[in-house]
Design a protein around this motif. Structure first.
Motif, PDB file in Angstrom:
ATOM      1  N   LEU A  61     -45.309 -14.752  16.179  1.00  0.00           N
ATOM      2  CA  LEU A  61     -46.183 -15.812  15.682  1.00  0.00           C
ATOM      3  C   LEU A  61     -45.726 -17.168  16.199  1.00  0.00           C
ATOM      4  O   LEU A  61     -46.539 -17.987  16.631  1.00  0.00           O
ATOM      5  CB  LEU A  61     -46.212 -15.799  14.152  1.00  0.00           C
ATOM      6  N   TYR A  62     -44.430 -17.395  16.200  1.00  0.00           N
ATOM      7  CA  TYR A  62     -43.894 -18.677  16.636  1.00  0.00           C
ATOM      8  C   TYR A  62     -44.089 -18.884  18.137  1.00  0.00           C
ATOM      9  O   TYR A  62     -44.474 -19.960  18.580  1.00  0.00           O
ATOM     10  CB  TYR A  62     -42.404 -18.765  16.283  1.00  0.00           C
ATOM     11  N   VAL A  63     -43.849 -17.823  18.915  1.00  0.00           N
ATOM     12  CA  VAL A  63     -43.959 -17.939  20.373  1.00  0.00           C
ATOM     13  C   VAL A  63     -45.408 -18.068  20.819  1.00  0.00           C
ATOM     14  O   VAL A  63     -45.728 -18.889  21.684  1.00  0.00           O
ATOM     15  CB  VAL A  63     -43.278 -16.724  21.064  1.00  0.00           C
ATOM     16  N   THR A  64     -46.305 -17.297  20.220  1.00  0.00           N
ATOM     17  CA  THR A  64     -47.682 -17.286  20.713  1.00  0.00           C
ATOM     18  C   THR A  64     -48.537 -18.415  20.140  1.00  0.00           C
ATOM     19  O   THR A  64     -49.424 -18.915  20.824  1.00  0.00           O
ATOM     20  CB  THR A  64     -48.371 -15.945  20.413  1.00  0.00           C
ATOM     21  N   THR A  65     -48.307 -18.807  18.904  1.00  0.00           N
ATOM     22  CA  THR A  65     -49.153 -19.849  18.308  1.00  0.00           C
ATOM     23  C   THR A  65     -48.357 -21.098  17.938  1.00  0.00           C
ATOM     24  O   THR A  65     -48.846 -21.935  17.188  1.00  0.00           O
ATOM     25  CB  THR A  65     -49.867 -19.332  17.046  1.00  0.00           C
ATOM     26  N   TYR A  66     -47.141 -21.219  18.458  1.00  0.00           N
ATOM     27  CA  TYR A  66     -46.288 -22.384  18.229  1.00  0.00           C
ATOM     28  C   TYR A  66     -46.052 -22.656  16.749  1.00  0.00           C
ATOM     29  O   TYR A  66     -45.983 -23.788  16.309  1.00  0.00           O
ATOM     30  CB  TYR A  66     -46.862 -23.615  18.928  1.00  0.00           C
ATOM     31  N   GLY A  67     -45.957 -21.584  15.972  1.00  0.00           N
ATOM     32  CA  GLY A  67     -45.588 -21.695  14.573  1.00  0.00           C
ATOM     33  C   GLY A  67     -46.722 -21.916  13.602  1.00  0.00           C
ATOM     34  O   GLY A  67     -46.514 -21.848  12.398  1.00  0.00           O
ATOM     35  N   SER A  68     -47.915 -22.171  14.075  1.00  0.00           N
ATOM     36  CA  SER A  68     -49.025 -22.368  13.137  1.00  0.00           C
ATOM     37  C   SER A  68     -49.715 -21.029  12.910  1.00  0.00           C
ATOM     38  O   SER A  68     -49.929 -20.255  13.843  1.00  0.00           O
ATOM     39  CB  SER A  68     -50.020 -23.386  13.676  1.00  0.00           C
ATOM     40  N   ILE A  69     -50.022 -20.761  11.663  1.00  0.00           N
ATOM     41  CA  ILE A  69     -50.635 -19.479  11.322  1.00  0.00           C
ATOM     42  C   ILE A  69     -52.106 -19.522  11.707  1.00  0.00           C
ATOM     43  O   ILE A  69     -52.850 -20.393  11.269  1.00  0.00           O
ATOM     44  CB  ILE A  69     -50.473 -19.166   9.829  1.00  0.00           C
ATOM     45  N   ARG A  70     -52.491 -18.593  12.542  1.00  0.00           N
ATOM     46  CA  ARG A  70     -53.888 -18.447  12.942  1.00  0.00           C
ATOM     47  C   ARG A  70     -54.370 -17.114  12.385  1.00  0.00           C
ATOM     48  O   ARG A  70     -53.709 -16.092  12.517  1.00  0.00           O
ATOM     49  CB  ARG A  70     -54.016 -18.441  14.458  1.00  0.00           C
ATOM     50  N   TRP A  71     -55.533 -17.127  11.777  1.00  0.00           N
ATOM     51  CA  TRP A  71     -56.031 -15.919  11.143  1.00  0.00           C
ATOM     52  C   TRP A  71     -56.382 -14.844  12.150  1.00  0.00           C
ATOM     53  O   TRP A  71     -56.317 -13.664  11.858  1.00  0.00           O
ATOM     54  CB  TRP A  71     -57.211 -16.242  10.222  1.00  0.00           C
TER      55      TRP A  71
END
Length: 109
Positions: A61-71
């Motif tokens: 999650l951190y690597v792919t979305t830079y730490g922001s939670i995407r549904w």
């Protein structure tokens, strides 16, 4: 805001992550069938697996979305797990049919 192509890649990575998580647990279950464990050790293995999966998914999650939670990342994980489950069911059916046809072949021989 990432573009649609980047979001699609994140979704695919999430699906692969979900598939990996469920496949990893299946490997753990197969290992338990090969070598019998005491219930306490099964519980310890489950806790360690849960911690490892939490770390793995947080990292993804951190690597792919830079730490922001995407549904769509969460949905991708769930769809990856569903995909693995359906592949497993399909493989079980195929192996069952193969086993039946081999038994029929042995009888007719």
């Amino acid at each position: 805001m990432p573009g649609l192509g980047a979001e699609a890649m994140v979704f695919l990575y999430a699906g692969l992550s979900g598939l990996t998580v469920l496949a990893g647990y299946d490997v753990l279950r197969w290992f338990r069938r090969i070598i019998r464990h005491h219930d306490f050790l099964v519980g310890v293995e489950d806790i360690l697996y849960s911690v490892a999966v939490s770390i793995y998914l947080f990292r993804q999650l951190y690597v792919t979305t830079y730490g922001s939670i995407r549904w769509y990342f969460i949905a991708g994980i769930l769809l990856g797990m569903l995909f693995w489950k359906s592949v497993k069911i399909l493989l079980k059916k195929m192996l069952s049919n193969l086993r039946k046809s081999l038994e029929k072949f042995k009888k007719n021989r």
